[in-house]
Scaffold this active site. Structure first.
Site, PDB file in Angstrom:
ATOM      1  N   ASP A 122      29.583 -27.639 -36.945  1.00 27.72           N
ATOM      2  CA  ASP A 122      30.573 -27.930 -37.981  1.00 27.72           C
ATOM      3  C   ASP A 122      30.566 -26.853 -39.050  1.00 27.72           C
ATOM      4  OD1 ASP A 122      32.514 -29.227 -39.345  1.00 27.72           O
ATOM      5  OD2 ASP A 122      31.440 -31.115 -39.578  1.00 27.72           O
TER       6      ASP A 122
ATOM      7  N   LYS B 155      31.683 -35.126 -53.845  1.00 31.42           N
ATOM      8  CA  LYS B 155      31.862 -34.476 -52.554  1.00 31.42           C
ATOM      9  C   LYS B 155      33.322 -34.488 -52.091  1.00 31.42           C
ATOM     10  CE  LYS B 155      30.617 -34.604 -47.668  1.00 31.42           C
ATOM     11  NZ  LYS B 155      29.803 -35.229 -46.596  1.00 31.42           N
TER      12      LYS B 155
ATOM     13  N   ASP C  50      37.830 -28.027 -37.563  1.00 25.75           N
ATOM     14  CA  ASP C  50      36.784 -27.040 -37.876  1.00 25.75           C
ATOM     15  C   ASP C  50      35.425 -27.483 -37.341  1.00 25.75           C
ATOM     16  OD1 ASP C  50      36.451 -29.164 -39.571  1.00 25.75           O
ATOM     17  OD2 ASP C  50      36.083 -27.980 -41.367  1.00 25.75           O
TER      18      ASP C  50
END
Length: 1303
Positions: free
Chosen positions: A991, A1060, A1221
């Site tokens: 990742d 986050k 991604d």
């Protein structure tokens, strides 16, 4: 102009008497009504509903004041223009009659030039123009008078002449003896005009007589053709409209000839700038359906019946002309084909290969071969530099069309050969030069694992069997799967409910078929420019009925129902999908695909073929070798917005015909039928939305019957054979089901247009990347599927992310009359929240049921996921329910079908992958994570052996089901005799570290930002979220010391998880408002944070997060600011933002201003309109364009990096799959994939991406600088677009050594 001027049946401008009785009849224009007696025009709004219903009623007293408010001057000028146009037309016909003896023949300029118009007599011309000048005469002056029943009767007695009601005295021209009594009003004329008309009448009469005599002398086939021509042209008598400026110009410029101008033409043509318009989309679909279903005469009749006034805003376009040519060519009507060619010539439309293919097909269909005309056509093609040999590659042709064209060509060119040598084409993009540099030898591409994707999984015999299964599924349109909730031995109550449901279905089917036939019959008589009758003829009535019946359980799955527009669009889409499939079968495309695919599928078994060809190249080669048969690009024209209108008619049938017995669950024998569906309104996001609501009894019946099978369309299922390779933007994916390469709404055609305008060779890398991703075979992890299914059937689990049934939600509290107002309000709010929760639970439960049922169906099969992309280039699997982009449980049951030995480092990567999934040790090195996995090996083995009865360590992790699957794989590996030789099918993920910020840091060469997102090599991974949280905490401490209350309250609560989500999404365009909501949600989840400070604290933190990011990623903010300013300047000038990715994919943002559009539907007896939000073609939505440009551009760069990695992994011979991604491969090939991933990232960002974007924008939007001249800002736009932000000093080569760039 006057509203009445748009009426196609009467072109008279009249005032209506203030009183009078009228018998109303609808005219061609749906908003105009005429009196059957006096033929006076009314607006529908001015006629009372009672009057329309009963036939004769008093017109409203205020009609005179409300209908026509144009001044006398405007009326006079309009009538004068009409008179002048008629005079010019008569003069032309007189000259024709005099010089050509009542017929004309256009002389050819050169001997070999093909002229589409050979000989058309004056009578046909008169029919074609819609005016019989021989019968045109002057009617006496009529002053204003009241229009009553007696006056109407007298008017009809008096020589069949119309008495036109008008305040202003005028003459009225009409066709004597014309049963339609249509007339054209003109201003008062002087004596010279009368004399001119008298002479014109005499000459035209002579011309007409001569033409008829000459026509009678013609014999044989030509005579029959002329008769059909006159019949074709005479349809235009129904359409007499005001001549446009273009038509007047055409008349003035022609000294002789018929003068067929744009307004006369039976077709509708538009320019490329109109291709997004709703009416253009309608006309292309309408004409194509008529042409494909042998209804071209109906199309011509319909267009003429509504008049050209409805099409006056459309411009010539070769595409629509070609559709009409196709329809007439199929019938062998060469005269009508020639007329359309002449029309194209007059409107400046240049014929293309498809146009001449239609002409040749028409000649090939005729019994007697006209070699002279064929030679002229071929010569004309040569003059226009259209290569004959390219005709079969450029055109969309069915099997029969190809045969007739070959017959015509071979009649004059006996040695003609349609075969052309196959060429790969060449993509010169520097990023993929190593991919397309030539055919590599085997040693360059082969690895120790081989290159074929299925070479050691099954043999050729098994592959052919799988291909036949997939073709069968697609020919049937889908399959029925056993629901995992289906009971093997249903109880008596369930069997009783199934019997009731089946009895109702039989009644519904009969009612729907009868109602649909009636709908079809009535729709044929609707006089409107939106005609849907042909769309009700493309399938059998039984097919329409079955589609509606199959859709009922989806709507009646819960009491919430479905949005009306959504249901209508889905039903219309299903109709089109089935029609498109039938069209492929009829045209021979399906048979050719099946034949070619049997040979193509072998590429997945053959290492040599995989080394020599891309999937796209091999399919092209096979197709090029197969000379016979249709062209594979032959498809039905998409219906786009028509799907909604067709679906609305079917939804209306459902509401009318679906009845349920109110007493079906009781002991009463009396049958009491009530509607099964209702149309209701509800508010969604402050907007009123129409819903199709099922009756609660219908919901209970379907739920309690527990039907054992679920129906799925073929295009929502995985494939049982490798996908068809993408060779163009319209051809690829499923074998027969139509699939779009770029996902978008049906009515959003701008993306398709942009793709079509792009040179195909520039899109080869995009096609090949999608083909590589789709060619990866998968299989089911059966043990994981069984575990998840068991939990699902056992009432689910919130902790394990398995949806629970609605029965687990608590019942609604009862409302008592003794409650206080505040208690009552709170109780109602609670009930509303519970209803919403139940609806959400049902939706999640059904979605999970579909996924598990599909997985269970494929548990013993190997299958494939075809891929396509959104407009930014982000890639997705086509099947929406079950795929590897799904949730944690769905990912855990998927394995690669082809396994690889773990090798030297495979087991290490399995352990690291396991710890990554747990969410533990994120800040530790890879070595530390591997060691931690070794330290908890007992928990790992216990989880693998006793997942539901052991210590259940796996259930406490972030991704529990994937963790459990990893535990089982590690246990199998370490228990094998030699772990290095253990063949693993397990996918391992790598990742990106906040991938969006990685691209921004690379674009700006931002040193500080690059360090935060692991572009620079470190011994341990850097965590940007923790870095931002630390910076926010430092700022909070400073504010707390300065006495700021909210900063003091936040002490101890500024954690990584609080910031986050905002940090992750800020790169994708999240605003302060959105960030505030994200942080507020996190604060609410904190157990001890005071509720009264949540709102204020969220606002404080979001400002600190944005401030910290600006300080940490300076270059990123500069680039974002440049993106925003450039996009805003472009959109304010009226253009949407567009760009081209480094891999050649064209992208355009289709965020336009929204407006409400009415969709017509219904029948002759009942027509309705429903409001729908559609995209305006005029100006883009500046706010949406500006907010979306920066994140969309980064998404496109991200997808480019993924596609490059995909192509080079294929070249290296390793398996590669992506979830945006997050990259997947076998454990043994992680190191190879990581190396390729980093190399391609560096190669991508070494190209001057921002400079190329600036150059593209300057070239594309240079003309918009004229807009800024008006405000004195000349040159401002160009200056802004050229102001590329300066780069920092980060060295991209550091990425090659960064372990945690992807990890």
């Amino acid at each position: 102009m006057l509203h009445a001027s748009r009426c196609s049946n009467i072109l008279d401008f009249c005032r209506v008497a203030s009183q009078g009785r009228h018998l109303f009849q609808q005219c061609g224009d749906s908003s105009v009504t005429k009196c059957l007696k006096c033929h006076t025009l009314f607006l529908k709004s001015s006629v009372s509903r009672t009057g329309v219903r009963n036939g004769h009623r008093m017109a409203r007293n205020d009609i005179r004041a409300t209908i026509f408010k144009e001044s006398y001057k405007s009326i006079y000028q309009e009538k004068k223009r009409l008179l002048q146009a008629l005079e010019r037309r008569k003069m032309q016909l007189q000259k024709i009659g005099k010089e050509k003896s009542s017929s004309y023949q256009v002389l050819m300029k050169e001997e070999n030039e093909w002229d589409p118009v050979e000989s058309i007599d004056v009578q046909s011309v008169s029919d074609y123009t819609g005016v019989n000048f021989n019968d045109l005469e002057v009617v006496s002056i009529h002053p204003q008078s009241d229009c009553n029943l007696q006056n109407c009767e007298e008017a009809h007695i008096e020589q069949n002449l119309n008495i036109t009601q008008d305040t202003n005295l005028h003459y009225s021209f009409e066709m004597k003896g014309d049963s339609s009594n249509e007339h054209i009003s003109t201003p008062k004329e002087d004596s010279s005009q009368k004399l001119l008309k008298s002479k014109a009448k005499k000459k035209t009469s002579e011309s007409k007589t001569s033409a008829r005599l000459k026509t009678e002398e013609k014999e044989g086939e030509k005579s029959k053709t002329q008769k059909k021509t006159k019949q074709f042209l005479s349809e235009n008598k129904k359409s007499k409209t005001k001549p446009t400026k273009k038509r007047q110009k055409d008349m003035k410029s022609k000294e002789a000839g018929v003068g067929i101008s744009e307004d006369d033409f039976n077709g509708v043509a538009v320019g490329s700038e109109d291709k997004q318009s709703a009416y253009y989309q309608y006309m292309t679909a309408f004409l194509d359906v008529c042409a494909n279903n042998n209804m071209i005469e109906y199309a011509n009749s319909h267009i003429n019946s509504i008049g050209y006034a409805n099409h006056s805003k459309l411009k010539p376009d070769v595409y629509l002309f070609n559709i009409q040519l196709k329809g007439w060519a199929r019938k062998g009507e060469i005269t009508l084909v020639k007329l359309i060619f002449e029309k194209m010539k007059e409107n400046g439309v240049k014929p293309n290969h498809q146009s001449y293919a239609a002409a040749l097909e028409c000649l090939g269909r005729r019994k007697k071969t006209d070699t002279e005309t064929i030679e002229k056509i071929l010569s004309q093609m040569m003059k226009e530099k259209l290569v004959l040999e390219e005709l079969f590659q450029c055109c969309s042709l069915s099997t029969s069309q190809r045969e007739y064209i070959m017959k015509a060509i071979c009649a004059v060119r006996t040695d003609f050969n349609a075969e052309t040598p196959y060429s790969y084409g060449f993509c010169d993009n520097i990023l993929v030069k190593d991919i397309y540099s030539g055919i590599p030898d085997n040693s360059e591409k082969m690895t120790e694992y081989g290159t074929s994707t299925c070479g050691d999984i099954f043999d050729n015999k098994h592959l052919r069997q799988m291909v036949r299964q997939q073709i069968k599924v697609e020919l049937n349109g889908g399959i029925k799967l056993d629901s995992i909730e289906a009971m093997p031995y249903p109880d008596k109550e369930t069997l009783k409910k199934r019997k009731i449901l089946h009895k109702h279905k039989e009644i519904w089917k009969d009612a729907l078929i009868s109602a649909f036939k009636n709908l079809k019959k009535q729709s044929k008589g609707v006089k409107s420019k939106w005609q849907f009758y042909p769309f009700f003829c493309v399938l059998e009535p039984n097919d329409y009925c079955n589609i509606m019946l199959d859709y009922i359980p989806q709507i009646a799955g819960s009491t919430e129902g479905e949005a009306l527009l959504s249901a209508s669009n889905e039903l219309g889409r299903k109709i089109f999908k089935k029609y498109a499939l039938h069209y492929k079968i009829r045209s021979g495309v399906a048979d050719k695909i099946k034949s070619l695919y049997m040979d193509y599928a072998h590429i997945v078994l053959d290492d040599v073929l995989m080394t020599k060809y891309q999937f796209r190249e091999y399919w092209h080669k096979l197709n090029s070798d197969a000379v016979q048969g249709p062209t594979l690009n032959l498809e039905a024209v998409p219906w786009n917005k028509i799907t909604m209108s067709v679906g609305l008619s079917l939804v209306e049938l459902l509401m009318k015909e679906i009845k349920i017995d109110m007493n079906m669950f009781t002991d009463k024998t009396e049958q009491k039928l009530i509607p099964g569906f209702y149309h209701m309104y509800a508010y969604r996001n402050v907007k009123q939305v129409g819903f199709l609501k099922p009756h609660p009894l219908l919901v209970d019946l379907i739920k309690d019957a527990k039907e054992p099978e679920l129906w799925f369309d073929s295009e929502v299922l995985p494939m049982l054979s490798p996908p068809l390779p993408w060779t163009s933007n319209k051809h690829g994916g499923y074998l027969l089901a139509s699939t779009k390469i770029m996902r978008s709404r049906d009515d959003m055609v701008i993306h398709d247009i942009v793709m079509e305008q792009t040179e195909q060779r520039n899109l080869f890398p995009v096609f090949d990347s999608l083909n590589q991703l789709g060619a990866v075979p998968w299989k089911i992890n059966q043990r994981m599927l069984d575990l998840i299914t068991a939990v699902f059937l056992d009432k689910g689990s919130v902790e394990l992310d398995i949806p629970q049934p609605v029965t687990e939600c608590r019942e609604l509290p009862q409302i008592s009359e003794n409650l206080e107002l505040s208690e009552m309000t709170a109780l109602r709010k609670e009930r509303m929240m519970l209803r919403r929760q139940k609806a959400e639970m049902h939706s999640l439960r059904m979605d999970f049921l579909y996924k598990l049922s599909i997985a269970n169906k494929y548990r013993n099969n190997i299958f494939w996921f075809p891929h396509n992309m959104d407009f930014r280039g982000r890639v997705y699997p086509c099947p929406p329910h079950f795929n590897h982009l799904g949730s944690d449980p769905m990912r855990s049951i998927l394995l690669f079908a082809k396994g690889h030995p773990l090798g030297k480092h495979g087991l290490k990567w399995l352990k690291i992958h396991l710890i990554n999934l747990t969410g533990l040790r994120k800040r530790n090195s890879l070595k530390d994570r591997e060691e931690y996995a070794d330290s908890i090996i007992d928990d790992i083995l216990d989880s693998a052996d006793n997942p539901m009865t052991g210590r259940k360590w796996w259930q406490k992790t972030d991704e529990p089901w994937q963790v459990l699957a990893s535990c089982m794989e590690i246990a199998n590996a370490i228990r094998s005799p030699d772990p290095a030789k253990y063949v693993s099918n397990f996918p391992v993920h790598q990742d990106g570290s906040c991938n969006g910020l990685q691209h921004y840091a690379a674009l700006g060469r931002d040193v500080i930002g690059a360090h935060q997102v692991n572009l620079h090599p470190f011994d341990v991974p850097q965590d940007v979220y923790s870095g931002v949280a630390q910076k926010v905490e430092e700022a909070r401490k400073e504010d707390a010391e300065n006495g700021i209350k909210i900063a003091q309250v936040l002490e101890g609560f500024v954690e990584r998880k609080v910031v986050k989500q905002t940090v992750m999404t800020v790169v994708y365009g999240v605003t302060r408002f959105g960030g505030h909501r994200q942080i507020l949600k996190q604060l609410k989840d904190l157990p001890n944070f005071p509720e009264e400070y949540q709102w204020e604290a969220a606002g404080y933190l979001v400002s600190k997060v944005f401030q910290s990011l600006r300080e940490m990623f300076t270059k990123t903010r500069e680039i974002q600011d440049w993106f925003t300013a450039s996009c805003k300047a472009v959109c304010k000038a009226g253009r949407p933002m567009e760009w081209v990715t480094p891999l050649g994919l064209p992208i355009i943002q289709s965020y336009q201003r929204r407006r409400s559009s009415a969709i017509s539907y219904g029948t002759k007896d009942k027509q309705g309109k429903i409001s729908q939000a559609v995209d305006s073609l005029e100006k883009p939505d500046t706010k949406k364009q500006t907010n979306a440009f920066a994140p969309n551009f980064i998404h496109s760069i991200d997808s480019t990096h993924m596609m490059l990695t995909s192509l080079f992994c294929q070249k290296a011979g390793i398996t590669f799959v992506s979830v945006h991604d997050c990259y997947w491969t076998h454990p043994s090939t992680v190191d190879i994939m990581n190396k390729i991933c980093r190399e391609q990232f560096v190669a991508l960002h070494k190209t001057p991406i921002l400079e190329q974007l600036s150059e593209f924008m300057v070239k594309t939007y240079a003309d918009l600088d004229e807009v800024y001249k008006e405000t004195g800002e000349e040159g401002r736009l160009i200056q802004l677009l050229q102001a590329v932000p300066e780069r920092g000093d980060f060295d991209l080569k550091n990425v090659l050594q960064s372990t945690y760039f992807f990890s």
